[in-house]
Design a protein around this motif. Structure first.
Motif, PDB file in Angstrom:
ATOM      1  N   LYS A  89       0.837  -1.207   0.000  1.00  0.00           N
ATOM      2  CA  LYS A  89       0.000   0.000   0.000  1.00  0.00           C
ATOM      3  C   LYS A  89       0.870   1.254   0.000  1.00  0.00           C
ATOM      4  N   VAL A 131       2.587   1.734  -3.429  1.00  0.00           N
ATOM      5  CA  VAL A 131       1.652   2.291  -4.413  1.00  0.00           C
ATOM      6  C   VAL A 131       1.456   3.785  -4.164  1.00  0.00           C
ATOM      7  N   THR A 132       1.343   4.172  -2.915  1.00  0.00           N
ATOM      8  CA  THR A 132       1.181   5.590  -2.578  1.00  0.00           C
ATOM      9  C   THR A 132       2.362   6.407  -3.095  1.00  0.00           C
ATOM     10  N   VAL A 172       2.132   6.696  -6.919  1.00  0.00           N
ATOM     11  CA  VAL A 172       1.110   7.680  -7.292  1.00  0.00           C
ATOM     12  C   VAL A 172       1.663   9.089  -7.081  1.00  0.00           C
ATOM     13  N   SER A 183       9.485   3.477  -3.127  1.00  0.00           N
ATOM     14  CA  SER A 183       8.566   2.419  -3.541  1.00  0.00           C
ATOM     15  C   SER A 183       9.313   1.111  -3.809  1.00  0.00           C
TER      16      SER A 183
END
Length: 69
Positions: free
Chosen positions: A12, A15-16, A19, A41
């Protein structure tokens, strides 16, 4: 499917950061800043797949073995 909650949280967070990197690129922010997000990441995903860095290996050696005595 991730069954380990630690892996799920790491994914999670990864992915943050991806993004965030995409958003920074669209804003025209410099590659140095974007690369920090991507690197974070990758590090998080490495925790999931079990990639071991040189620092990790050295830390394990010094923590578990008696060297130089």
């Amino acid at each position: 499917v991730l069954t380990n909650s630690r892996h799920n949280e790491a994914l999670k967070k990864a992915v943050t950061h991806l993004v965030s990197a995409k958003h920074l690129i669209s804003m025209g922010v410099g590659n140095e800043i974007v690369s920090l997000e991507v690197h974070t990441s990758v590090r998080l995903m490495s925790e999931i797949i079990g990639t071991i860095s040189t620092d990790d290996l050295l830390n394990t050696i010094f923590a578990n073995f008696c060297i130089g005595k």
